[in-house]
Design an enzyme around this catalytic site. Structure first.
Site, PDB file in Angstrom:
ATOM      1  N   GLU A  14       0.811  -1.217   0.000  1.00  0.00           N
ATOM      2  CA  GLU A  14       0.000   0.000   0.000  1.00  0.00           C
ATOM      3  C   GLU A  14       0.849   1.273   0.000  1.00  0.00           C
ATOM      4  O   GLU A  14       0.446   2.296  -0.540  1.00  0.00           O
ATOM      5  CB  GLU A  14      -0.948   0.027   1.198  1.00  0.00           C
ATOM      6  CG  GLU A  14      -2.094  -0.977   1.117  1.00  0.00           C
ATOM      7  CD  GLU A  14      -1.747  -2.314   1.743  1.00  0.00           C
ATOM      8  OE1 GLU A  14      -0.546  -2.555   2.035  1.00  0.00           O
ATOM      9  OE2 GLU A  14      -2.676  -3.116   1.954  1.00  0.00           O
TER      10      GLU A  14
ATOM     11  N   PHE B 217     -11.271  -6.873  14.019  1.00  0.00           N
ATOM     12  CA  PHE B 217     -10.226  -7.383  13.131  1.00  0.00           C
ATOM     13  C   PHE B 217      -9.867  -6.319  12.090  1.00  0.00           C
ATOM     14  O   PHE B 217     -10.730  -5.740  11.457  1.00  0.00           O
ATOM     15  CB  PHE B 217     -10.696  -8.664  12.440  1.00  0.00           C
ATOM     16  CG  PHE B 217      -9.695  -9.189  11.441  1.00  0.00           C
ATOM     17  CD1 PHE B 217      -8.449  -9.642  11.856  1.00  0.00           C
ATOM     18  CD2 PHE B 217     -10.003  -9.212  10.086  1.00  0.00           C
ATOM     19  CE1 PHE B 217      -7.522 -10.098  10.937  1.00  0.00           C
ATOM     20  CE2 PHE B 217      -9.077  -9.676   9.164  1.00  0.00           C
ATOM     21  CZ  PHE B 217      -7.829 -10.127   9.591  1.00  0.00           C
ATOM     22  N   GLN B 218      -8.595  -6.065  11.931  1.00  0.00           N
ATOM     23  CA  GLN B 218      -8.067  -5.069  10.994  1.00  0.00           C
ATOM     24  C   GLN B 218      -8.652  -3.675  11.230  1.00  0.00           C
ATOM     25  O   GLN B 218      -8.901  -2.936  10.292  1.00  0.00           O
ATOM     26  CB  GLN B 218      -8.264  -5.521   9.535  1.00  0.00           C
ATOM     27  CG  GLN B 218      -7.408  -6.735   9.197  1.00  0.00           C
ATOM     28  CD  GLN B 218      -7.278  -6.993   7.709  1.00  0.00           C
ATOM     29  OE1 GLN B 218      -8.174  -6.708   6.941  1.00  0.00           O
ATOM     30  NE2 GLN B 218      -6.146  -7.576   7.307  1.00  0.00           N
TER      31      GLN B 218
ATOM     32  N   LYS C 128     -17.291  -0.197   6.365  1.00  0.00           N
ATOM     33  CA  LYS C 128     -17.861  -1.132   5.393  1.00  0.00           C
ATOM     34  C   LYS C 128     -19.365  -0.931   5.217  1.00  0.00           C
ATOM     35  O   LYS C 128     -19.884  -1.003   4.108  1.00  0.00           O
ATOM     36  CB  LYS C 128     -17.581  -2.574   5.847  1.00  0.00           C
ATOM     37  CG  LYS C 128     -17.939  -3.568   4.781  1.00  0.00           C
ATOM     38  CD  LYS C 128     -17.598  -4.992   5.162  1.00  0.00           C
ATOM     39  CE  LYS C 128     -17.948  -5.919   3.995  1.00  0.00           C
ATOM     40  NZ  LYS C 128     -17.771  -7.330   4.351  1.00  0.00           N
TER      41      LYS C 128
ATOM     42  N   MET D   5      24.597   8.106   1.686  1.00  0.00           N
ATOM     43  CA  MET D   5      24.595   9.408   2.332  1.00  0.00           C
ATOM     44  C   MET D   5      24.928   9.278   3.823  1.00  0.00           C
ATOM     45  O   MET D   5      25.669  10.093   4.380  1.00  0.00           O
ATOM     46  CB  MET D   5      23.232  10.089   2.155  1.00  0.00           C
ATOM     47  CG  MET D   5      23.178  11.514   2.663  1.00  0.00           C
ATOM     48  SD  MET D   5      24.375  12.586   1.835  1.00  0.00           S
ATOM     49  CE  MET D   5      23.363  13.275   0.519  1.00  0.00           C
TER      50      MET D   5
END
Lengths: 167, 557
Positions: free
Chosen positions: B48, B110-111, B160, B469
């Site tokens: 993502e 959940f999630q 949802k 760097m």
């Protein structure tokens, strides 16, 4: 470093308070006092925040606050003549026949009212500026302050000037 | 009646979205079902974070709002780095996340993650939707907020049951009005006049041009102003491209890895005109010694940037393009500044950027070769670190939006996925990603995305087997104690091949040009593994906390 009383007009929506306080905590500012409530405009709330900081840092926070979408107006009341008030409720130990009379005398001097009486305690309600409430609490300490609850400071400008910008 | 998911997809199309970058998951299934037969193009990334960077890259290259989509919980959390990157560089981004159903909010379902809470400090605004009826209005507002004023990312969190919930079509206004959001576009006339008066009196004026010029599409106005008034221009990392590299008034980049002549000019100018720039610490070095002899005019759309780091003599709040247009209208006399320009010319001649030629393969040579090959016909996207600074210094940029880089947040792993978005914004020219071997490995999984979608991004890895760097700082300031900066050799060509991507390893200067040519001849993505001098440094350099004219690795003065 001095206290600044900021009056913030906001949309009355979920999460607005955390958007506001987040800008303070991110810069390591401690909020000395906070008061939130509905105001004259439907759908809006006013948040009053007291912070201690140097002028430039507070100005930067005000500019950042102004950028938040849900914030309508930010003003620093400290720049102007104003009335500031807090309300405190103080539960003091006061057994019958002991210091009860003294406590009630002190309450009278501070124009505090007794809002609850029980055999072992009194509850005083006092309204005033921060210093006045601090002074009363200090005086009552000798009798035993069992609980001390105070609101955040709220403030309003003197005269017809408005914090929300209008006249 | 329509579902919230359908309204969402219709709203995105209404806002002119042509492509979104995303990754499906449990609570966004209703949205993905709508995407299945929608005209809206969706690119499936492999992580993502890449979706957010790709949308950001698309936004930077096109100037339009980029859109990414992720599921709740881990999906949403993985967007955060990308959202913060966009926030720091003020790019227009709308991030859409799924959320657990409203009935489960706050239940540690959940999630579930509180993504509006998490992204509060890194978004311009965010929304947690509660009803399908709000979807249309909020999408419209989100695009408006993201793309106007000082742009920035806006997140919309959609539970949802909001996606599956039904609502009537709402008639949306033609124009969004929000009582708490009214950006100032037009500069104050009196302030502009005051600035012009100051410009008229200046002997050694300098324009300090930032990313705001790119955002505001104000390059033509900037060029006209600079040319008419004969004022040299130094650009920030984000401002590169607002004036062509070869323009006689262009001093290149200023700051930590700026050119010596730009930093000398800053230190000696008597008037600084900061335009769409924010006096970042990587630009100013020790702030007290930055432009010590100069009065400062600051033009910016964000009033919070005025006086944030440096005291400003004449602030002008407004859109850079609108203000510069007014400046050009009100400007009466043209400047000359011959003595000043002569001095700058002298500096430019005696303090050019160094490009080592002896020994093995030098990254500066790689960048210059690419620059000469593609000229103005490419968009260059960098990762973060030495690769970024070498590109900023040695690639000759001709146009705005041809240089895409993560400036403010300095996000390693930004460049490659951003390059995916850039390709869709500018399919007419090749997209080159310049990476280090460290940063490419932060989102190397996106080779899967470019391979599967035949996205012809050309990946040039400046491979020194170090986090270069950081190693450079360890060499210079930590007594060469290379603590955890050495990376074992990786065969990037083989990795590319495993994904079905062609590639080439380059070890000598002679192989550089043919490799770039091969990459252009290839229809699809292409990997170039440049084995560069391992301990090459980025010079000149202003050590942290030094004044910007106190550079190391430059020419003797």
């Amino acid at each position: 470093m001095k206290p600044h009383t900021l009056s913030i007009l906001v949309e009355n929506k979920a999460g607005v308070l955390s958007r506001v306080t987040g800008l303070f905590s991110r810069r390591g500012f401690n909020i000395e006092s906070l008061a939130v409530g509905p105001c004259e405009e439907p759908g809006m709330s006013r948040i009053t925040i007291v912070v201690i900081g140097d002028d430039a840092k507070v100005e930067q926070i005000m500019k950042q606050l102004n950028k938040l979408i849900d914030i309508i107006k930010v003003s620093d009341l400290t720049e102007n003549e104003r009335v500031e008030r807090e309300l405190a409720l103080i539960k003091v130990t006061a057994e019958q026949g002991t210091s009860r009379a003294e406590i009630m005398q002190i309450a009278t001097i501070f124009r505090a009212s007794i809002v609850d009486v029980s055999p072992k305690s009194l509850v005083l309600q006092v309204i005033g500026e921060t210093d006045k409430i601090d002074a009363l609490e200090k005086l009552l300490r000798q009798y035993g302050v069992k609980e001390f609850v105070r609101t955040g400071t709220i403030g309003i400008l003197r005269g017809s000037k408005l914090a929300s910008g209008g006249k | 009646m329509k579902t919230g998911a359908k309204i969402l997809v219709e709203s995105l199309l209404r806002e002119g979205t042509e492509i979104i970058f995303g990754y499906p998951g449990g609570v966004v299934l209703p949205i993905y079902d709508e995407l299945y037969d929608s005209p809206l193009r969706h690119i499936l990334v492999r992580h993502e974070q890449a979706a957010a960077h790709a949308a950001d890259g698309y936004a930077r290259a096109s100037g339009r709002v980029g859109v990414c989509l992720a599921t709740s919980g881990p999906g949403a959390c993985n967007l955060v780095t990308g959202i913060a990157t966009s926030y720091m560089d003020s790019t227009p981004l709308v991030a859409i996340t799924g959320q657990v159903p409203t009935s489960l909010l706050g239940n540690d379902a959940f999630q579930e993650s509180d993504i509006t809470g998490i992204t509060l400090p890194v978004t311009k605004h965010n929304y947690l939707l509660k009803s399908a009826g709000d979807v249309g209005r909020v999408v419209q507002e989100a695009f408006y907020i993201a793309g106007t004023g000082r742009p920035g990312p806006v997140l919309i969190d959609i539970p949802k049951d909001v996606s599956t919930g039904m609502a009537e079509d709402v008639k949306l206004p033609d124009k969004v009005t929000l009582r708490g959001y009214n950006p100032t576009y037009k500069g104050h006339k009196r302030q502009i006049e005051k600035a012009l008066e100051m410009i008229g009196h200046a002997e050694r004026p300098l324009i300090y041009a930032g990313g705001g010029i790119i955002t505001s599409n104000a390059s033509p106005e900037l060029m006209e102003f600079a040319t008419l008034s004969s004022i040299p221009v130094t650009t920030t990392l984000m401002g590169i491209g607002c004036i062509p590299c070869h323009h006689p008034l262009n001093l290149g980049m200023l700051g930590m890895h700026g050119t010596e002549y730009a930093n000398f000019a800053v230190t000696e100018c008597d008037l600084m005109i900061a335009i769409g720039a924010r006096f970042d610490d990587r630009v100013t070095g020790r702030i007290e010694t930055f432009a010590p002899h100069a009065k400062i005019i600051h033009i910016d759309i964000d009033p919070a940037e005025i006086g944030k780091n440096k005291r400003i003599d004449v602030p002008i709040v407004g859109d850079v393009k609108a203000v510069l247009k007014d400046v050009l209208t009100l400007m009466k006399k043209q400047g000359a500044h011959e003595v000043w320009l002569k001095k700058i010319k002298h500096w430019k001649q005696h303090h050019p950027l160094k490009c080592p030629t002896t020994g093995g393969l030098h990254p500066q040579f790689v960048i210059r070769t690419l620059s000469e090959l593609v000229k103005d016909k490419a968009v260059i996207v960098s990762e973060v670190g030495q690769n970024q600074m070498w590109t900023a210094q040695h690639f000759c940029f001709h146009n705005p939006r041809s240089w895409i880089t993560s400036g403010g947040l300095g996000t390693m792993g930004f460049g490659f996925p951003a390059g995916i978005g850039v390709h869709f914004a500018r399919p007419d020219v090749p997209t080159f990603v310049i990476a280090g071997d460290g940063s490419i490995q932060m989102n190397i999984q996106e080779m899967g995305t470019v391979a599967a979608n035949k996205i012809p991004v050309k990946i040039a890895i400046l491979n020194n087997m170090y986090l270069g760097m950081v190693r450079q700082w360890q060499e210079l300031f930590f007594d060469r104690r290379y603590s955890f900066t050495e990376l074992p050799a990786v065969d990037f060509v083989k990795i590319g091949n495993a994904y079905g991507i062609e590639g080439m390893r380059i070890e000598t200067p002679e192989e550089v040009l043919p490799a770039f040519q091969a990459s252009l001849d290839c229809d699809g993505p292409f990997v170039m593994d440049f084995r560069i001098e391992r301990e090459e440094n980025v010079f000149p350099m202003v050590p942290a906390g030094a004044a910007i004219n106190e550079m190391i690795g430059g020419h003797p003065r």
